[in-house]
Design a protein around this motif. Sequence first.
Motif, PDB file in Angstrom:
ATOM      1  N   ALA A 118       0.893  -1.308  -0.072  1.00  0.00           N
ATOM      2  CA  ALA A 118       0.151  -0.063   0.024  1.00  0.00           C
ATOM      3  C   ALA A 118       0.823   1.202   0.148  1.00  0.00           C
ATOM      4  CB  ALA A 118      -1.012  -0.098   1.393  1.00  0.00           C
ATOM      5  N   ASN A 119       0.380   2.487  -0.325  1.00  0.00           N
ATOM      6  CA  ASN A 119       0.938   3.729  -0.030  1.00  0.00           C
ATOM      7  C   ASN A 119       0.713   3.967   1.617  1.00  0.00           C
ATOM      8  OD1 ASN A 119      -1.610   4.893   0.417  1.00  0.00           O
ATOM      9  ND2 ASN A 119      -1.242   6.074  -1.327  1.00  0.00           N
ATOM     10  N   GLY A 120       1.189   4.944   1.975  1.00  0.00           N
ATOM     11  CA  GLY A 120       1.354   5.409   3.540  1.00  0.00           C
ATOM     12  C   GLY A 120      -0.259   5.644   3.855  1.00  0.00           C
ATOM     13  N   ALA A 121      -1.233   5.887   3.039  1.00  0.00           N
ATOM     14  CA  ALA A 121      -2.496   6.067   3.534  1.00  0.00           C
ATOM     15  C   ALA A 121      -3.299   4.813   3.407  1.00  0.00           C
ATOM     16  CB  ALA A 121      -3.120   7.008   2.653  1.00  0.00           C
ATOM     17  N   TRP A 122      -2.653   3.484   3.105  1.00  0.00           N
ATOM     18  CA  TRP A 122      -3.180   2.263   3.179  1.00  0.00           C
ATOM     19  C   TRP A 122      -4.152   2.414   1.814  1.00  0.00           C
ATOM     20  CZ3 TRP A 122      -3.278  -0.269   8.312  1.00  0.00           C
ATOM     21  CH2 TRP A 122      -3.632  -1.751   8.384  1.00  0.00           C
ATOM     22  N   GLU A 123      -3.850   2.907   0.792  1.00  0.00           N
ATOM     23  CA  GLU A 123      -4.398   3.069  -0.572  1.00  0.00           C
ATOM     24  C   GLU A 123      -3.408   2.238  -1.517  1.00  0.00           C
ATOM     25  OE1 GLU A 123      -6.632   7.229   0.201  1.00  0.00           O
ATOM     26  OE2 GLU A 123      -4.412   7.332  -0.664  1.00  0.00           O
ATOM     27  N   HIS A 124      -4.106   2.348  -2.792  1.00  0.00           N
ATOM     28  CA  HIS A 124      -3.285   1.778  -3.917  1.00  0.00           C
ATOM     29  C   HIS A 124      -2.620   0.216  -3.518  1.00  0.00           C
ATOM     30  CE1 HIS A 124      -2.572   6.331  -5.036  1.00  0.00           C
ATOM     31  NE2 HIS A 124      -3.943   5.851  -5.362  1.00  0.00           N
ATOM     32  N   ARG A 125      -3.619  -0.316  -3.230  1.00  0.00           N
ATOM     33  CA  ARG A 125      -3.236  -1.882  -2.772  1.00  0.00           C
ATOM     34  C   ARG A 125      -3.655  -2.713  -4.033  1.00  0.00           C
ATOM     35  NH1 ARG A 125      -5.911  -3.094   2.906  1.00  0.00           N
ATOM     36  NH2 ARG A 125      -4.442  -4.976   2.615  1.00  0.00           N
ATOM     37  N   PRO A 126      -2.447  -3.573  -4.490  1.00  0.00           N
ATOM     38  CA  PRO A 126      -2.941  -4.198  -5.623  1.00  0.00           C
ATOM     39  C   PRO A 126      -3.310  -5.604  -5.095  1.00  0.00           C
ATOM     40  CG  PRO A 126      -0.475  -4.744  -4.702  1.00  0.00           C
ATOM     41  CD  PRO A 126      -1.045  -3.269  -4.183  1.00  0.00           C
ATOM     42  N   ALA A 127      -3.478  -5.864  -3.772  1.00  0.00           N
ATOM     43  CA  ALA A 127      -4.401  -6.967  -3.467  1.00  0.00           C
ATOM     44  C   ALA A 127      -4.822  -6.616  -1.811  1.00  0.00           C
ATOM     45  CB  ALA A 127      -3.570  -8.218  -3.145  1.00  0.00           C
ATOM     46  N   GLY A 128      -5.903  -7.225  -1.444  1.00  0.00           N
ATOM     47  CA  GLY A 128      -6.320  -6.811  -0.116  1.00  0.00           C
ATOM     48  C   GLY A 128      -5.859  -7.629   1.103  1.00  0.00           C
ATOM     49  N   GLY A 153      -1.546  -1.837  -8.756  1.00  0.00           N
ATOM     50  CA  GLY A 153      -1.048  -0.645  -7.938  1.00  0.00           C
ATOM     51  C   GLY A 153      -0.860   0.551  -8.262  1.00  0.00           C
ATOM     52  N   ALA A 154      -0.014   1.397  -7.886  1.00  0.00           N
ATOM     53  CA  ALA A 154       0.374   2.792  -8.194  1.00  0.00           C
ATOM     54  C   ALA A 154       1.827   3.283  -7.995  1.00  0.00           C
ATOM     55  CB  ALA A 154      -0.602   3.707  -7.750  1.00  0.00           C
ATOM     56  N   ALA A 155       2.165   4.301  -8.575  1.00  0.00           N
ATOM     57  CA  ALA A 155       3.505   4.769  -8.273  1.00  0.00           C
ATOM     58  C   ALA A 155       3.987   4.869  -6.982  1.00  0.00           C
ATOM     59  CB  ALA A 155       3.717   6.024  -8.975  1.00  0.00           C
ATOM     60  N   ASP A 156       2.961   5.009  -6.085  1.00  0.00           N
ATOM     61  CA  ASP A 156       3.466   5.267  -4.569  1.00  0.00           C
ATOM     62  C   ASP A 156       3.207   3.784  -3.927  1.00  0.00           C
ATOM     63  OD1 ASP A 156       0.738   5.437  -4.637  1.00  0.00           O
ATOM     64  OD2 ASP A 156       0.580   6.978  -3.168  1.00  0.00           O
ATOM     65  N   THR A 157       2.830   2.841  -4.250  1.00  0.00           N
ATOM     66  CA  THR A 157       2.756   1.324  -3.761  1.00  0.00           C
ATOM     67  C   THR A 157       3.983   1.032  -3.199  1.00  0.00           C
ATOM     68  OG1 THR A 157       0.703   1.108  -5.144  1.00  0.00           O
ATOM     69  CG2 THR A 157       1.766  -0.910  -3.829  1.00  0.00           C
ATOM     70  N   GLY A 158       3.945   0.646  -1.703  1.00  0.00           N
ATOM     71  CA  GLY A 158       5.338   0.139  -1.673  1.00  0.00           C
ATOM     72  C   GLY A 158       5.137  -1.142  -0.610  1.00  0.00           C
ATOM     73  N   PHE A 159       6.050  -1.516  -0.111  1.00  0.00           N
ATOM     74  CA  PHE A 159       5.958  -2.660   1.121  1.00  0.00           C
ATOM     75  C   PHE A 159       5.799  -2.002   2.344  1.00  0.00           C
ATOM     76  CE2 PHE A 159       7.532  -7.211   1.424  1.00  0.00           C
ATOM     77  CZ  PHE A 159       7.153  -7.321   2.949  1.00  0.00           C
ATOM     78  N   TYR A 160       4.349  -2.144   2.906  1.00  0.00           N
ATOM     79  CA  TYR A 160       4.325  -1.185   3.896  1.00  0.00           C
ATOM     80  C   TYR A 160       4.371  -2.243   5.287  1.00  0.00           C
ATOM     81  CZ  TYR A 160       0.852   1.222   6.888  1.00  0.00           C
ATOM     82  OH  TYR A 160       0.070   2.161   7.680  1.00  0.00           O
ATOM     83  N   LEU A 161       5.113  -1.705   6.089  1.00  0.00           N
ATOM     84  CA  LEU A 161       5.161  -2.369   7.403  1.00  0.00           C
ATOM     85  C   LEU A 161       4.409  -1.738   8.380  1.00  0.00           C
ATOM     86  CD1 LEU A 161       9.144  -3.156   7.253  1.00  0.00           C
ATOM     87  CD2 LEU A 161       7.178  -5.041   7.197  1.00  0.00           C
ATOM     88  N   SER A 162       3.532  -2.305   9.245  1.00  0.00           N
ATOM     89  CA  SER A 162       2.556  -1.809   9.986  1.00  0.00           C
ATOM     90  C   SER A 162       3.260  -1.889  11.551  1.00  0.00           C
ATOM     91  CB  SER A 162       1.133  -2.396   9.975  1.00  0.00           C
ATOM     92  OG  SER A 162       0.306  -1.932  11.246  1.00  0.00           O
ATOM     93  N   LEU A 163       3.593  -0.768  12.285  1.00  0.00           N
ATOM     94  CA  LEU A 163       4.524  -1.055  13.436  1.00  0.00           C
ATOM     95  C   LEU A 163       3.557  -0.839  14.591  1.00  0.00           C
ATOM     96  CD1 LEU A 163       7.273   1.182  12.073  1.00  0.00           C
ATOM     97  CD2 LEU A 163       7.156  -1.233  12.159  1.00  0.00           C
ATOM     98  N   PRO A 164       4.047  -1.036  15.875  1.00  0.00           N
ATOM     99  CA  PRO A 164       2.958  -0.887  16.796  1.00  0.00           C
ATOM    100  C   PRO A 164       2.725   0.682  16.951  1.00  0.00           C
ATOM    101  CG  PRO A 164       4.979  -2.253  17.603  1.00  0.00           C
ATOM    102  CD  PRO A 164       5.131  -1.812  16.230  1.00  0.00           C
ATOM    103  N   ALA A 165       1.447   0.781  17.025  1.00  0.00           N
ATOM    104  CA  ALA A 165       0.928   2.290  17.318  1.00  0.00           C
ATOM    105  C   ALA A 165       1.308   3.146  18.458  1.00  0.00           C
ATOM    106  CB  ALA A 165      -0.671   2.314  16.998  1.00  0.00           C
ATOM    107  N   GLY A 166       1.510   2.448  19.741  1.00  0.00           N
ATOM    108  CA  GLY A 166       1.790   3.056  20.950  1.00  0.00           C
ATOM    109  C   GLY A 166       3.051   2.264  21.537  1.00  0.00           C
TER     110      GLY A 166
END
Length: 438
Positions: A118-128, A153-166
């Motif tokens: 996804a991109n940083g807004a959790w958009e442009h996802r090539p798969a769910g 996907g899109a130009a800003d699609t990346g390998f997104y790692l979701s990190l601990p929020a707190g």
Amino acid sequence: MRRRALAAAVAALLLAAGIAAPARGAAAELVLNGSAVRDLTGWTAAAQSGEVGLRRVTGLRGAPATTAVQLSRPAASGAWAFALARLTGGFVPGRTYRMTVWARDTAGAGSRLGMLLANGAWEHRPAGVIEFGTLAGTGWRRMTRTFVATSAGAADTGFYLSLPAGGPFTIQVTGLTVQAVTAPLPARVSGAPSRVITFAGAAGSAPDSRVWNHDLGAGGWGNGELQTYTSSSDNVRLDGAGRLLITARRDERGGLTSARLTTRGKVAVPAGSYVEASLTAPVGAGVWPAFWLLGTSMEKVGWPACGELDVFEGTGAEPTLAKSAAHLPDAANPRLDRPYDWGEGGATTDLGVPLDAGPHRFGVYFDATVVRFFVDRKPTLTLWASDAVASGRSWTFGKPQFLLVNVAVAGDVDSSATSFPRTMTVGPISIWTGGVPA
């Protein structure tokens, strides 16, 4: 800064740094710099609260690579934090890919890490698809997930790692890869089904007792359900035209009754089979129709160790949505359910019309390597044994399953405004051995 605006800023910074936008089409390796071999080119990180530090680590021993990216943050709170690794290419819809990361929590704090595209807004996802894992101890853990791309996907699609929020964390990651792969899929078969379970008989008569059992009683059925299951013709009967009718209704005392049928001990679907039913399902808040399978080993090993495949579930307050899920046990604790549920990419299908508007075909293929769900013969959610095992689950679908059909009433949904009766119509159930019908 809003997450969408932050994603745009990240993309602009990468482009300004001279990193090319992903080309359309397949690439042997789609992650630009998955182990930070020379520098941190293509890496960014952000959080709603507190700065996420990015540092290249070198000279690693006993690790999947000698270099890694260290992601860290002191104590902070917020709703999200992430790191993003740039991709060098796009995706081909319909092609199968696999994403992988090696990660460890250097403090052994049991941080939870997620990976998706996804991109940083959790958009442009090539798969769910998204895969979360807990980083137990301080050792390296491999996380992997196979998926079928549904968009480029899109130009800003990346390998997104979701990190601990707190809270604080120090996580090291390396070996990020996204590659096109050849993964096992069901074979295609031609010809008539190997078996058809029919509902022939006079209108108002009971279903064939040589095939079907009645589950009876109340008690919530493990989900806080409101109905009492009966074998009364008020709740389950044949329609005289080759279909089964299961009806949830209010009785004279205001209680809810319905029916649940199973083929346990009478008909089993062997692994390597595709099973399909034509259903017209009821809608309405709280109404919960289902067509599903359980492993024939249930009486011996219990649930979820036996495995469960939810071919179709309807949540009546969402009248156009058909949902599928798979329940598997944790490898270390077979009493712990580790499902792939309705939130998985492909697990929820919007039919565009209410479920009670007419029949749809819901099916699943399962074997020792793959499970694939279908709606009207179109594949939706696909799961692979290799991913399940890598995530610490046990794969249970290389063994026979028995069938269940029912209409429940959910206890955690306000159904007071729903009028009853509500009926699910079940057509003949067809089984093909060896693959999915062409």
